[in-house]
Design a protein around this motif. Structure first.
Motif, PDB file in Angstrom:
ATOM      1  N   TRP A  40       0.836  -1.201   0.000  1.00 41.41           N
ATOM      2  CA  TRP A  40       0.000   0.000   0.000  1.00 41.41           C
ATOM      3  C   TRP A  40       0.869   1.248   0.000  1.00 41.41           C
ATOM      4  O   TRP A  40       2.022   1.220   0.440  1.00 41.41           O
ATOM      5  CB  TRP A  40      -0.995   0.005   1.167  1.00 41.41           C
ATOM      6  CG  TRP A  40      -0.447   0.420   2.506  1.00 41.41           C
ATOM      7  CD1 TRP A  40       0.257  -0.336   3.388  1.00 41.41           C
ATOM      8  CD2 TRP A  40      -0.603   1.708   3.129  1.00 41.41           C
ATOM      9  NE1 TRP A  40       0.558   0.374   4.518  1.00 41.41           N
ATOM     10  CE2 TRP A  40       0.042   1.632   4.388  1.00 41.41           C
ATOM     11  CE3 TRP A  40      -1.210   2.899   2.757  1.00 41.41           C
ATOM     12  CZ2 TRP A  40       0.093   2.717   5.270  1.00 41.41           C
ATOM     13  CZ3 TRP A  40      -1.159   3.972   3.637  1.00 41.41           C
ATOM     14  CH2 TRP A  40      -0.525   3.887   4.866  1.00 41.41           C
ATOM     15  N   ASP A  89      -7.145 -11.231  -6.188  1.00 40.92           N
ATOM     16  CA  ASP A  89      -6.488  -9.959  -5.909  1.00 40.92           C
ATOM     17  C   ASP A  89      -7.522  -8.972  -5.379  1.00 40.92           C
ATOM     18  O   ASP A  89      -8.727  -9.116  -5.627  1.00 40.92           O
ATOM     19  CB  ASP A  89      -5.835  -9.389  -7.171  1.00 40.92           C
ATOM     20  CG  ASP A  89      -6.864  -9.105  -8.263  1.00 40.92           C
ATOM     21  OD1 ASP A  89      -7.317  -7.946  -8.372  1.00 40.92           O
ATOM     22  OD2 ASP A  89      -7.230 -10.042  -9.000  1.00 40.92           O
ATOM     23  N   GLU A  90      -7.052  -7.986  -4.647  1.00 43.19           N
ATOM     24  CA  GLU A  90      -7.947  -6.955  -4.106  1.00 43.19           C
ATOM     25  C   GLU A  90      -7.230  -5.610  -4.144  1.00 43.19           C
ATOM     26  O   GLU A  90      -6.109  -5.483  -3.642  1.00 43.19           O
ATOM     27  CB  GLU A  90      -8.349  -7.298  -2.672  1.00 43.19           C
ATOM     28  CG  GLU A  90      -9.232  -6.253  -2.011  1.00 43.19           C
ATOM     29  CD  GLU A  90      -9.744  -6.690  -0.649  1.00 43.19           C
ATOM     30  OE1 GLU A  90     -10.264  -7.821  -0.559  1.00 43.19           O
ATOM     31  OE2 GLU A  90      -9.603  -5.914   0.317  1.00 43.19           O
ATOM     32  N   GLU A  91      -7.859  -4.626  -4.756  1.00 46.13           N
ATOM     33  CA  GLU A  91      -7.337  -3.269  -4.787  1.00 46.13           C
ATOM     34  C   GLU A  91      -8.288  -2.370  -3.999  1.00 46.13           C
ATOM     35  O   GLU A  91      -9.507  -2.481  -4.121  1.00 46.13           O
ATOM     36  CB  GLU A  91      -7.209  -2.763  -6.226  1.00 46.13           C
ATOM     37  CG  GLU A  91      -6.223  -3.555  -7.063  1.00 46.13           C
ATOM     38  CD  GLU A  91      -6.078  -3.001  -8.465  1.00 46.13           C
ATOM     39  OE1 GLU A  91      -6.598  -1.901  -8.732  1.00 46.13           O
ATOM     40  OE2 GLU A  91      -5.432  -3.667  -9.298  1.00 46.13           O
ATOM     41  N   GLU A 106      -8.951   1.746  -2.914  1.00 40.67           N
ATOM     42  CA  GLU A 106      -8.695   3.177  -3.056  1.00 40.67           C
ATOM     43  C   GLU A 106      -9.309   3.869  -1.846  1.00 40.67           C
ATOM     44  O   GLU A 106     -10.471   3.640  -1.531  1.00 40.67           O
ATOM     45  CB  GLU A 106      -9.332   3.659  -4.361  1.00 40.67           C
ATOM     46  CG  GLU A 106      -9.290   5.145  -4.625  1.00 40.67           C
ATOM     47  CD  GLU A 106     -10.022   5.488  -5.913  1.00 40.67           C
ATOM     48  OE1 GLU A 106     -10.907   6.374  -5.870  1.00 40.67           O
ATOM     49  OE2 GLU A 106      -9.737   4.860  -6.955  1.00 40.67           O
ATOM     50  N   GLN A 151      -3.716   3.937  -1.429  1.00 45.51           N
ATOM     51  CA  GLN A 151      -4.138   2.929  -2.393  1.00 45.51           C
ATOM     52  C   GLN A 151      -3.367   1.656  -2.087  1.00 45.51           C
ATOM     53  O   GLN A 151      -2.219   1.695  -1.638  1.00 45.51           O
ATOM     54  CB  GLN A 151      -3.884   3.388  -3.830  1.00 45.51           C
ATOM     55  CG  GLN A 151      -2.483   3.856  -4.115  1.00 45.51           C
ATOM     56  CD  GLN A 151      -2.348   4.616  -5.424  1.00 45.51           C
ATOM     57  OE1 GLN A 151      -1.498   5.473  -5.536  1.00 45.51           O
ATOM     58  NE2 GLN A 151      -3.160   4.326  -6.420  1.00 45.51           N
ATOM     59  N   SER A 152      -4.021   0.518  -2.301  1.00 47.65           N
ATOM     60  CA  SER A 152      -3.389  -0.758  -1.948  1.00 47.65           C
ATOM     61  C   SER A 152      -3.740  -1.832  -2.965  1.00 47.65           C
ATOM     62  O   SER A 152      -4.721  -1.722  -3.710  1.00 47.65           O
ATOM     63  CB  SER A 152      -3.836  -1.211  -0.551  1.00 47.65           C
ATOM     64  OG  SER A 152      -5.195  -1.620  -0.572  1.00 47.65           O
ATOM     65  N   ARG A 153      -2.907  -2.869  -2.957  1.00 43.23           N
ATOM     66  CA  ARG A 153      -3.197  -4.079  -3.729  1.00 43.23           C
ATOM     67  C   ARG A 153      -2.698  -5.261  -2.914  1.00 43.23           C
ATOM     68  O   ARG A 153      -1.591  -5.223  -2.373  1.00 43.23           O
ATOM     69  CB  ARG A 153      -2.515  -4.058  -5.093  1.00 43.23           C
ATOM     70  CG  ARG A 153      -2.677  -5.373  -5.879  1.00 43.23           C
ATOM     71  CD  ARG A 153      -2.023  -5.296  -7.234  1.00 43.23           C
ATOM     72  NE  ARG A 153      -2.799  -4.452  -8.139  1.00 43.23           N
ATOM     73  CZ  ARG A 153      -2.420  -4.164  -9.392  1.00 43.23           C
ATOM     74  NH1 ARG A 153      -1.272  -4.633  -9.847  1.00 43.23           N
ATOM     75  NH2 ARG A 153      -3.172  -3.401 -10.157  1.00 43.23           N
ATOM     76  N   GLN A 154      -3.503  -6.294  -2.841  1.00 40.12           N
ATOM     77  CA  GLN A 154      -3.068  -7.494  -2.132  1.00 40.12           C
ATOM     78  C   GLN A 154      -3.414  -8.746  -2.927  1.00 40.12           C
ATOM     79  O   GLN A 154      -4.326  -8.756  -3.755  1.00 40.12           O
ATOM     80  CB  GLN A 154      -3.672  -7.566  -0.729  1.00 40.12           C
ATOM     81  CG  GLN A 154      -5.166  -7.752  -0.641  1.00 40.12           C
ATOM     82  CD  GLN A 154      -5.621  -7.995   0.793  1.00 40.12           C
ATOM     83  OE1 GLN A 154      -5.477  -9.103   1.324  1.00 40.12           O
ATOM     84  NE2 GLN A 154      -6.156  -6.954   1.420  1.00 40.12           N
TER      85      GLN A 154
END
Length: 263
Positions: free
Chosen positions: A212, A238-240, A242, A253-256
């Motif tokens: 993030w 995946d999960e984004e 905002e 903002q993140s991505r996992q």
């Protein structure tokens, strides 16, 4: 100092070692929330840095820690004029549970050169819905630490009517009055139910890797969390997320990458 500040406190033992006490109040049915764990690690990383803010964090969740004593070990990698880089490891019983790479810098209050509008227009707060209070024996203690008001279509899975798309959207704030800061944002990027629930999956969905970015210091008030996914396949999703503050400004903002829920 708020309860969240206390729960994420890192006490310096020596130049690269911090004692922490992981709070069971941030459990999600047994495991501790990943965003909470990141906030704990970031307290230590920022204290050890010449800069004020954690602008980029990548965390790999090797093993789920349990509530109780632990340590954060900081290894400085490089420090320049505008940013510093460090490796941070959450250790419990001499076993590494989370490995993180953290970039720190000092953000200033400036007008952006370009700022994209939100990807989705949320309904009014009064038109959003809460999740039902979990049963005491469920171990979902995290719910009592924050407030989430959801865009109703994204919680249709509660009634067995998932939208069929990996998505989750909500307004967020801490249950105890507290203006959002970078550590609250660390919690916020992982506060939504897994977006895969709206695609029809259920069960604990363990995070494997989460990155993030802190983009700006948030204004007081509610945060808006917009979560989505692009692919659910072969037991992975995946999960984004905002995150926008009460003025509509993008602040995180993140991505996992996570495993599809089991059970």
């Amino acid at each position: 100092m708020t309860k969240f500040d206390e729960a994420t406190q890192a006490i310096r033992i020596d130049e690269g070692t911090y004692d922490v006490c992981l709070d069971p109040g941030y459990a999600i049915g047994g495991p501790l929330n990943g965003g909470y764990l990141m906030a704990v690690i970031l307290r230590a990383a920022v204290d050890a840095s010449p800069f004020e803010h954690p602008v980029s964090t990548t965390a790999q969740f090797l093993k789920a820690p349990v509530a109780g004593p632990a340590q954060v070990r900081i290894e400085p990698l490089k420090a320049g004029r505008t940013a510093a880089f460090a490796r941070a490891t959450l250790v419990q019983d001499d076993v590494a549970h989370i490995e993180g790479l953290i970039t720190t810098a000092t953000l200033n209050e400036v007008e952006p050169i370009y700022a994209e509008k939100p990807a989705y227009d949320m309904p009014r707060i009064e038109d959003c819905a809460k999740l039902p209070d979990p049963k005491p024996e469920s171990g979902m203690n995290l719910n009592a630490r924050m407030e989430l008001l959801f865009d109703p279509p994204t919680i249709g899975w509660l009634k067995g009517e998932p939208s069929g798309r990996p998505e989750s959207r909500a307004y967020f704030r801490m249950a105890e009055p507290q203006d959002p800061d970078p550590y609250v944002l660390a919690l916020a990027v992982d506060a939504l139910p897994p977006v895969v629930f709206s695609a029809g999956a259920r069960g604990w969905a363990p995070t494997v890797d989460l990155t993030w970015h802190l983009r700006a210091l948030p204004a007081p008030g509610w945060l808006t969390l917009l979560g989505s996914g692009r692919l659910v396949s072969d037991g992975w999703f995946d999960e984004e997320v905002e995150v926008r503050d009460s003025t509509g400004r993008l602040v995180a903002q993140s991505r996992q990458l996570a495993r599809v829920g089991r059970g």
